[in-house]
Design a protein around this motif. Structure first.
Motif, short mmCIF file in Angstrom:
data_model
loop_
_atom_site.label_atom_id
_atom_site.label_comp_id
_atom_site.label_asym_id
_atom_site.label_seq_id
_atom_site.Cartn_x
_atom_site.Cartn_y
_atom_site.Cartn_z
N GLU A 103 1.31 4.38 -0.40
CA GLU A 103 -0.01 4.86 -0.85
C GLU A 103 -0.79 5.53 0.14
O GLU A 103 -1.63 6.77 -0.22
N LEU A 104 -0.51 5.32 1.36
CA LEU A 104 -1.43 6.22 2.50
C LEU A 104 -0.65 7.42 2.60
O LEU A 104 -1.44 8.59 2.62
N GLN B 68 0.61 9.23 -0.04
CA GLN B 68 0.08 9.94 -1.27
C GLN B 68 -1.61 9.97 -0.88
O GLN B 68 -1.67 11.21 -1.22
N LEU B 69 -2.24 9.38 -0.39
CA LEU B 69 -3.62 9.77 -0.15
C LEU B 69 -3.67 10.93 0.76
O LEU B 69 -4.61 11.78 0.62
N ASN C 59 -2.67 14.08 -1.13
CA ASN C 59 -3.95 14.48 -2.17
C ASN C 59 -5.12 14.92 -1.14
O ASN C 59 -5.69 16.01 -1.68
N ALA C 60 -5.18 14.53 0.15
CA ALA C 60 -6.41 14.92 0.70
C ALA C 60 -6.16 16.32 1.18
O ALA C 60 -7.13 17.37 1.12
N TYR D 295 -10.85 10.35 2.03
CA TYR D 295 -10.38 9.04 1.63
C TYR D 295 -10.48 8.05 2.72
O TYR D 295 -10.77 8.33 4.01
N ARG E 153 -9.42 3.97 3.26
CA ARG E 153 -8.40 2.88 2.95
C ARG E 153 -7.98 1.90 4.25
O ARG E 153 -8.16 2.21 5.24
#
Length: 179
Positions: A35-36, A38-39, A42-43, A50, A52
């Motif tokens: 998930e990190l 992917q974040l 995406n950023a 983001y 998290r």
């Protein structure tokens, strides 16, 4: 740029982080790593910031909770720069987990107490009904001479006495539940 505070969080010096590609990523909890990543992708693609929380295991084996606040920017040469800061929030997360555990215990205790009160109330009412039934059966038993009817009265009295024992068990449960 890697801050000198890195050694306090991960147990690795900035020099070690620069020298070994992926060193800090290797400390991520596997449940958080994908998930990190992917974040971050995406950023970088959408220039969206983001935040998290995630878990790591430091060089010494200590489990920690970290929180990142990261943004991405396009530079003049077309490359993307990510910029963020990371805080150790382990104490806060542990306090929150402890608070939630205590809340859960309080809720279970409250439910048990409610069940105990309900059980106690039902048991008292049922006991009063049984007392009236048993009293009436005993009066019938004294006046009855027919053997068949006496047998039915005896069976009914035994059933009522078993009901009274059940009521005592419910009252015992109710008194323990309120504790």
């Amino acid at each position: 740029y890697v801050s000198s505070q890195c050694a306090g969080l991960w147990g690795y010096t900035p020099e070690e982080v620069y020298a070994t590609q992926g060193l800090l990523e290797g400390t991520l909890d596997p449940d958080d790593a994908l998930e990190l990543k992917q974040l971050l992708v995406n950023a970088a693609e959408n220039l969206e910031p983001y935040s998290r929380r995630y878990r790591i295991t430091s060089r010494t084996g200590e489990r920690k909770w970290l929180e990142t606040h990261t943004s991405a920017y396009k530079l003049e040469d077309g490359s993307t720069l990510t910029d963020g800061f990371i805080m150790d929030v382990t104490a806060e997360v542990m306090a929150q987990q402890q608070l939630e555990a205590q809340k859960e215990i309080a809720e279970r205790t409250q439910k048990l107490e409610s069940i105990g009160q309900l059980t106690g109330g039902v048991a008292h009412d049922f006991n009063n009904l049984l007392a009236a039934i048993m009293f009436s059966l005993e009066l019938l038993q004294e006046d009855e001479t027919d053997g068949g009817r006496l047998s039915l009265i005896e069976v009914s009295l035994n059933a009522a006495q078993r009901g009274a024992e059940l009521t005592r068990s419910m009252l015992a449960f109710a008194s323990k539940a309120s504790l």
